[in-house]
Scaffold this motif. Structure first.
Motif, PDB file in Angstrom:
ATOM      1  N   VAL A 191     142.434 -88.512  69.350  1.00 18.17           N
ATOM      2  CA  VAL A 191     141.397 -88.611  70.380  1.00 18.17           C
ATOM      3  C   VAL A 191     140.889 -87.228  70.757  1.00 18.17           C
ATOM      4  O   VAL A 191     139.694 -87.029  71.001  1.00 18.17           O
ATOM      5  N   LEU A 192     141.784 -86.246  70.775  1.00 19.17           N
ATOM      6  CA  LEU A 192     141.386 -84.872  71.091  1.00 19.17           C
ATOM      7  C   LEU A 192     140.682 -84.183  69.928  1.00 19.17           C
ATOM      8  O   LEU A 192     140.182 -83.073  70.088  1.00 19.17           O
ATOM      9  N   GLY A 193     140.685 -84.807  68.741  1.00 20.82           N
ATOM     10  CA  GLY A 193     140.077 -84.188  67.577  1.00 20.82           C
ATOM     11  C   GLY A 193     140.969 -83.195  66.876  1.00 20.82           C
ATOM     12  O   GLY A 193     140.505 -82.465  65.990  1.00 20.82           O
ATOM     13  N   ASP A 194     142.234 -83.134  67.223  1.00 19.17           N
ATOM     14  CA  ASP A 194     143.175 -82.209  66.589  1.00 19.17           C
ATOM     15  C   ASP A 194     143.823 -82.910  65.403  1.00 19.17           C
ATOM     16  O   ASP A 194     144.929 -83.443  65.483  1.00 19.17           O
ATOM     17  N   GLY A 235     136.500 -81.597  65.633  1.00 19.50           N
ATOM     18  CA  GLY A 235     136.412 -80.227  65.138  1.00 19.50           C
ATOM     19  C   GLY A 235     135.196 -79.938  64.284  1.00 19.50           C
ATOM     20  O   GLY A 235     134.454 -78.983  64.541  1.00 19.50           O
ATOM     21  N   PRO A 236     134.926 -80.716  63.232  1.00 15.31           N
ATOM     22  CA  PRO A 236     133.784 -80.400  62.359  1.00 15.31           C
ATOM     23  C   PRO A 236     132.424 -80.773  62.945  1.00 15.31           C
ATOM     24  O   PRO A 236     131.399 -80.462  62.339  1.00 15.31           O
ATOM     25  N   ALA A 237     132.389 -81.434  64.097  1.00 13.91           N
ATOM     26  CA  ALA A 237     131.123 -81.963  64.604  1.00 13.91           C
ATOM     27  C   ALA A 237     130.064 -80.887  64.840  1.00 13.91           C
ATOM     28  O   ALA A 237     128.902 -81.082  64.456  1.00 13.91           O
ATOM     29  N   PRO A 238     130.358 -79.734  65.471  1.00 17.05           N
ATOM     30  CA  PRO A 238     129.295 -78.735  65.650  1.00 17.05           C
ATOM     31  C   PRO A 238     128.688 -78.269  64.330  1.00 17.05           C
ATOM     32  O   PRO A 238     127.465 -78.089  64.228  1.00 17.05           O
ATOM     33  N   ALA A 239     129.520 -78.079  63.321  1.00 22.52           N
ATOM     34  CA  ALA A 239     128.992 -77.655  62.021  1.00 22.52           C
ATOM     35  C   ALA A 239     128.154 -78.758  61.399  1.00 22.52           C
ATOM     36  O   ALA A 239     127.087 -78.497  60.826  1.00 22.52           O
ATOM     37  N   GLN A 240     128.606 -79.998  61.494  1.00 22.12           N
ATOM     38  CA  GLN A 240     127.842 -81.095  60.918  1.00 22.12           C
ATOM     39  C   GLN A 240     126.541 -81.322  61.676  1.00 22.12           C
ATOM     40  O   GLN A 240     125.528 -81.704  61.086  1.00 22.12           O
ATOM     41  N   SER A 241     126.564 -81.067  62.976  1.00 21.74           N
ATOM     42  CA  SER A 241     125.329 -81.168  63.747  1.00 21.74           C
ATOM     43  C   SER A 241     124.311 -80.131  63.275  1.00 21.74           C
ATOM     44  O   SER A 241     123.118 -80.429  63.139  1.00 21.74           O
ATOM     45  N   ALA A 242     124.780 -78.905  63.015  1.00 19.46           N
ATOM     46  CA  ALA A 242     123.870 -77.883  62.486  1.00 19.46           C
ATOM     47  C   ALA A 242     123.336 -78.283  61.114  1.00 19.46           C
ATOM     48  O   ALA A 242     122.164 -78.022  60.798  1.00 19.46           O
ATOM     49  N   ARG A 243     124.175 -78.930  60.299  1.00 19.19           N
ATOM     50  CA  ARG A 243     123.696 -79.389  58.981  1.00 19.19           C
ATOM     51  C   ARG A 243     122.616 -80.454  59.153  1.00 19.19           C
ATOM     52  O   ARG A 243     121.612 -80.466  58.420  1.00 19.19           O
ATOM     53  N   CYS A 244     122.793 -81.349  60.104  1.00 16.59           N
ATOM     54  CA  CYS A 244     121.770 -82.369  60.360  1.00 16.59           C
ATOM     55  C   CYS A 244     120.453 -81.709  60.776  1.00 16.59           C
ATOM     56  O   CYS A 244     119.358 -82.112  60.330  1.00 16.59           O
ATOM     57  N   ARG A 245     120.543 -80.684  61.630  1.00 15.05           N
ATOM     58  CA  ARG A 245     119.323 -79.966  62.049  1.00 15.05           C
ATOM     59  C   ARG A 245     118.650 -79.303  60.855  1.00 15.05           C
ATOM     60  O   ARG A 245     117.426 -79.298  60.740  1.00 15.05           O
ATOM     61  N   ALA A 246     119.457 -78.748  59.956  1.00 13.04           N
ATOM     62  CA  ALA A 246     118.897 -78.083  58.784  1.00 13.04           C
ATOM     63  C   ALA A 246     118.156 -79.068  57.896  1.00 13.04           C
ATOM     64  O   ALA A 246     117.081 -78.745  57.346  1.00 13.04           O
ATOM     65  N   GLY A 266     135.601 -72.176  61.193  1.00 10.30           N
ATOM     66  CA  GLY A 266     136.661 -72.316  62.185  1.00 10.30           C
ATOM     67  C   GLY A 266     137.128 -73.732  62.435  1.00 10.30           C
ATOM     68  O   GLY A 266     137.977 -73.954  63.298  1.00 10.30           O
ATOM     69  N   CYS A 267     136.590 -74.714  61.682  1.00  8.56           N
ATOM     70  CA  CYS A 267     136.927 -76.111  62.003  1.00  8.56           C
ATOM     71  C   CYS A 267     138.040 -76.660  61.132  1.00  8.56           C
ATOM     72  O   CYS A 267     138.636 -77.688  61.463  1.00  8.56           O
ATOM     73  N   GLY A 268     138.323 -76.036  60.001  1.00  6.82           N
ATOM     74  CA  GLY A 268     139.463 -76.438  59.189  1.00  6.82           C
ATOM     75  C   GLY A 268     139.232 -77.589  58.241  1.00  6.82           C
ATOM     76  O   GLY A 268     140.154 -78.004  57.550  1.00  6.82           O
ATOM     77  N   ASN A 269     138.027 -78.144  58.169  1.00  8.33           N
ATOM     78  CA  ASN A 269     137.749 -79.246  57.251  1.00  8.33           C
ATOM     79  C   ASN A 269     136.979 -78.706  56.057  1.00  8.33           C
ATOM     80  O   ASN A 269     135.758 -78.599  56.064  1.00  8.33           O
ATOM     81  N   ASP A 270     137.707 -78.345  54.987  1.00 11.90           N
ATOM     82  CA  ASP A 270     137.079 -77.718  53.833  1.00 11.90           C
ATOM     83  C   ASP A 270     136.117 -78.658  53.120  1.00 11.90           C
ATOM     84  O   ASP A 270     135.127 -78.202  52.534  1.00 11.90           O
ATOM     85  N   PHE A 271     136.405 -79.940  53.129  1.00 13.33           N
ATOM     86  CA  PHE A 271     135.526 -80.868  52.419  1.00 13.33           C
ATOM     87  C   PHE A 271     134.139 -80.905  53.060  1.00 13.33           C
ATOM     88  O   PHE A 271     133.111 -80.864  52.354  1.00 13.33           O
ATOM     89  N   GLU A 272     134.078 -80.982  54.384  1.00 11.65           N
ATOM     90  CA  GLU A 272     132.771 -80.998  55.045  1.00 11.65           C
ATOM     91  C   GLU A 272     132.050 -79.666  54.858  1.00 11.65           C
ATOM     92  O   GLU A 272     130.830 -79.626  54.730  1.00 11.65           O
ATOM     93  N   ARG A 273     132.800 -78.569  54.827  1.00 11.33           N
ATOM     94  CA  ARG A 273     132.176 -77.273  54.544  1.00 11.33           C
ATOM     95  C   ARG A 273     131.545 -77.275  53.156  1.00 11.33           C
ATOM     96  O   ARG A 273     130.428 -76.779  52.962  1.00 11.33           O
ATOM     97  N   ALA A 274     132.245 -77.845  52.182  1.00 14.16           N
ATOM     98  CA  ALA A 274     131.698 -77.910  50.831  1.00 14.16           C
ATOM     99  C   ALA A 274     130.440 -78.773  50.789  1.00 14.16           C
ATOM    100  O   ALA A 274     129.488 -78.466  50.054  1.00 14.16           O
TER     101      ALA A 274
END
Length: 915
Positions: free
Chosen positions: A552-555, A736-747, A768-776
């Protein structure tokens, strides 16, 4: 067949045509020199030993029958086997030494020269053999099933609850009850001198319910006048003494903890009948000790969904503590481990063999006739459960009047089946609460989850203030059922009113309630304490709640760690029924972390465990997780298979969470095949808010996939609305990955240099989010965007990084997409960037590679090196094969990464004219 089979001098069998046909097939295989193994399973008294005796009698060669020895020390059964097979005691001892050594039992049997003719070895009561001998037998059978040596056949009997070894090519037959004609023929053979009076015979047949052992035991205890109808029969004819004769051996050999569990569940099932009304399969017990065998119905055992709040109810382990004897869920869990309990949907509970429940209840009643006592002993203050009915002098009820009318009609054997007896109505609130708890567990495991929610809430109310631990668990389980069903209001209803909850469990309930009502600061405060407190917890159910709080905390890192620890504890405590739930939670945590390989491992093991214990709702969720993993790998057929199985159960049982995951997987597979419009249409309901949408806890997790798919399908307006809502949710910091994925959606939705800015911002946030798959995935989208704007040099870096990550994650579907984009830029898409691969080229191949990378044609290379163009082409194909590339346009990127110390300098004359 119906009726009896009467071989000359052999035992008589009834209704065993299929079983005898299987024995005949085994005999034919043995005669042809192929050997084989046939397993026969059955409940006590159903005729396993009789079938083995008949098989040995009919076998044309040599047959040996070996039973379990009274002494069960190591290798005791193998010693008895070789004593039967060996011609002399010395030969038997030599064979035993060979079996215990490297030779194995199969070679030891061969050493006794049993292959001189066809041999049938009948092994009776395998479940009573010592572990050493069973392991040696299993190894021998597996060798027989793989190599099929010699003319040795094995006919093996075991109790129904015993887990048989996996043997290639082995056949299994399961003995069942007799048909009415078969039972009637057996009754005639049991009374050869004079047939029973028709009313007596019908009553015996009815009460025995086709069980051959029970029928024989009931007839043996009757006198000739009783059989003739001159004297009345006992009421009931199948009473405690009959069941003790048939089932006493099984009950005596069970551990004390298992006997307590049996008695507990029998009483709970009795209470369940009172609360469920007519048609519920359970066991009714009246003042005279008569009881009604119900259908074979399974009771639940500590199952749950991958929702935050997975309250894995398993009170009392397998150690047989007083708490374990009092807690029905702990009893269920232990009986599932013992293999003695069946569980099915609908919320009812019962035994695989209905007579077993009656025998267990009768056995538990023996030490405390005339009083009341909780099953298994109520040391520690467990509330007493009356089983002998109310005090004498109570007013006769409608049920008793109906029973009296039945007796007057001569139907006394049916009198105890007309309705819940008075003893059931006299059960205490705790007993009724436990009955509801068991019913809710059964539905949570394999029935409609909202039915489970209602039953568990009722259990919590009945147990509140009387059995606080069980009341607390019932509330968490009710919340868990509502979470699986996607009902927020029902979750909140289950979390409220739990004054019995204390400590970290109170923090857990408060934190979840705050999260569901979007009071995230309050939720963090409470749930952080739950996650931090996992270090002092050894109970798997508390560990699973801490792991759920971390989700629930996203950890996701903490969630995976805590759930892995819960799994270890469940295994150490032999909590068989809890394992599927622990593996389910672990698979979901790994999935959220983007570690798809680990998620698949946990889900596959969890699926096997869930299916073996009948937890079909857990299995549906594991299928959904495996469908998502398959969508990452790009295996469309596997996606369809797992998603279809998940949706089949999810639709019937209201599993909104599993259905959302399965639909998401199907959409990702369609997107991978280029069906963007179809995938977007599938995803629209999943991101829609409200009761007709997807699961409330998964809706935002699906949005980034929907935005990407909707943009590709030309549905930019819907994508933009979803991206704006997602940006607001990402700012809350619960994933954790949500801010990065939100920026990807904006892009994806921006234009020009604004897209480039948001892509770079997404990559920065991913670090800084630790999810390498979403980064890829973000790097792949960025590289594709750069390539389409004719910037291949800039695109190669992000695409190469994405490719490496996908390959490490075994995400073959995504990796192939990255390779395709990289090839389109003229960059290497395989292992060609490894300098060691270039150093494996011959000097001539290195020169040609350098010249071609510089832009020279084959003719120009041939002129420079004094070769023919055909030779250059031959060498160039070897270069491509060695480097794992497909065309000359990939060579520049390869040569750019060459170790400078190993490069072969290209002479200036090698440059093409004009360069």
């Amino acid at each position: 067949m119906s009726g009896a089979t009467h071989p000359a001098g052999g035992p008589r069998l009834y209704d065993r045509a299929a079983e005898l046909a299987a024995v005949a097939r085994l005999s034919a295989r043995v005669a042809s020199g192929h050997g084989g193994v046939l397993f026969v399973t059955g409940n006590p008294g159903e005729g396993r030993t009789a079938l083995l005796r008949r098989a040995a009698h009919d076998f044309p060669g040599t047959a040996h029958r070996v039973g379990a020895p009274h002494h069960r020390g190591p290798w005791s059964a193998a010693r008895a086997l070789f004593a039967e097979l060996a011609p002399t005691p010395a030969a038997g001892r030599r064979a035993l030494r060979l079996a215990r050594g490297e030779g194995g039992l199969a070679r030891a049997v061969t050493a006794l020269a049993v292959e001189r003719e066809a041999v049938l070895i009948c092994v009776d009561d395998l479940h009573l053999w010592d572990a050493h001998s069973r392991a040696a037998l299993a190894a021998a059978w597996q060798e027989t099933g793989t190599r099929r040596p010699g003319r040795v056949g094995w006919l093996v009997s075991a109790a129904r609850h015993h887990r048989l070894p996996e043997v290639p090519g082995a056949e299994t037959v399961r003995l069942g009850r007799l048909t009415v004609p078969g039972a009637r023929a057996m009754l005639g053979d049991l009374c050869p001198e004079a047939a029973p009076a028709p009313p007596v015979g019908e009553r015996l047949l009815d009460e025995a319910a086709g069980h051959p052992g029970v029928l024989a035991a009931a007839v043996r205890r009757l006198t000739a006048p009783q059989l003739a109808g001159v004297l009345p029969l006992p009421r009931p004819a199948v009473d405690d003494s009959v069941l003790a004769e048939v089932y006493g051996g099984l009950l005596e050999r069970l551990p004390a903890a298992s006997r307590r569990r049996l008695a507990t569940v029998a009483v709970v099932a009795l209470a369940g009948r009172a609360g469920a009304g007519a048609g519920t399969a359970a066991y009714g017990v009246d003042g005279g000790g008569g009881s009604t065998p119900g259908g074979a119905v399974r009771g639940g055992g500590g199952s749950g969904r991958s929702a935050p709040g997975g309250a894995a109810y398993g009170g009392g382990g397998s150690g047989g503590s007083a708490r374990g004897a009092r807690a029905p869920a702990g009893a269920l869990e232990g009986l599932v481990a013992d293999g003695l309990l069946l569980r099915r949907g609908g919320g009812a509970v019962g035994f695989e063999d209905p007579f077993l429940g009656r025998a267990a209840l009768a056995s538990a009643r023996q030490p405390w006739r005339g009083g009341t006592r909780a099953p298994g002993g109520s040391e520690g203050g467990a509330e007493a459960v009356p089983v002998d009915g109310p005090a004498s002098g109570a007013a006769p009820s409608a049920d008793r009047r109906a029973a009296g009318a039945a007796l007057a009609r001569g139907e006394g054997h049916r009198a105890d089946r007309l309705g819940p007896p008075a003893a059931v109505r006299a059960l205490s609130p705790v007993a009724r609460g436990r009955a509801q708890l068991v019913r809710g567990l059964a539905a949570l495991a394999g029935g409609p989850v909202m039915d489970a929610h209602e039953a568990l809430l009722q259990a919590a109310e009945l147990l509140r203030g009387r059995a606080p631990v069980e009341a607390s668990d019932a509330r968490f389980l009710a919340m868990e059922a509502a979470w699986a069903g996607g009902d927020v209001e029902a979750c909140l209803a289950a979390l409220g009113g739990g004054e019995d909850v204390r400590g970290l469990e109170r923090d857990f309930a408060d934190g979840l309630r705050a999260a569901l009502t979007v009071r995230l600061d309050d939720a963090r405060t409470a749930l952080v304490r739950v996650v931090a407190g996992d270090g002092g917890a050894d109970d798997p159910r508390l560990l699973l709640r801490a792991g759920a709080a971390a989700l629930v905390l996203g950890d996701t890192a903490a969630a995976a760690r805590i759930h892995a620890r819960a799994l270890v504890r469940a295994r150490a405590e032999h909590r068989t029924a809890l394992l599927p739930h622990a593996l389910e939670q672990l698979a979901y945590a790994e999935l959220r972390a983007g570690r798809y390989g680990r998620a698949a491992l946990a889900a596959r093991e969890g699926l096997r465990s869930a299916e073996s214990t009948g937890q079909h709702n857990v299995a549906a969720h594991q299928h959904a997780v495996l469908a998502l993993v398959a969508s990452v790998k790009g295996d469309g057929s596997l996606v369809a298979e797992h998603a279809g199985r998940a949706l089949a159960t999810a639709g019937a049982h209201g599993l909104v969470q599993a259905a959302t995951l399965a639909e998401w997987a199907l959409a990702r597979a369609e997107r991978g095949r280029g069906l963007a419009a179809q995938a977007a249409a599938r995803l629209v309901p999943l991101v829609r808010p409200g009761p007709r949408g997807g699961h409330f806890a998964l809706r935002m997790l699906v949005v980034p996939c929907f935005v990407e798919t909707a943009v590709a399908a030309g549905r930019e307006a819907e994508a933009r609305d979803a991206a704006e809502e997602y940006a607001a949710w990402a700012a809350l910091g619960v994933d954790g990955p949500a801010p990065a994925q939100s920026a990807r959606c904006r892009a994806l939705l921006a234009e020009g240099e604004a897209s480039a800015y948001w892509f770079r911002e997404a990559v920065r946030r991913h670090d800084g989010c630790g999810n390498d798959f979403e980064r890829a995935r973000t790097l792949l989208a960025y590289g594709t965007w750069l390539r389409r704007r004719r910037r291949p040099g800039d695109a190669r870096g992000p695409l190469r990084d994405a490719l490496v990550t996908f390959e490490r994650a075994a995400a073959e579907g995504w990796a192939e997409h990255a390779r395709s984009e990289l090839r389109a830029t003229g960059g290497a898409s395989g292992g060609a960037t490894d300098p060691a691969a270039l150093r494996e080229l011959t000097p001539q191949q290195q020169r040609i590679a350098r010249l071609v990378a510089g832009g020279a044609t084959n003719q120009e290379v041939a002129d420079h090196l004094s070769l023919s163009p055909r030779t250059v082409d031959h060498h160039l194909r070897g270069v491509f094969a060695r480097l794992g590339i497909r065309s000359r346009v990939e060579l520049p990127a390869v040569v750019d990464g060459w170790d400078a110390d190993r490069e072969v300098p290209a002479p200036a004359a090698a440059r093409p004219p004009g360069r």
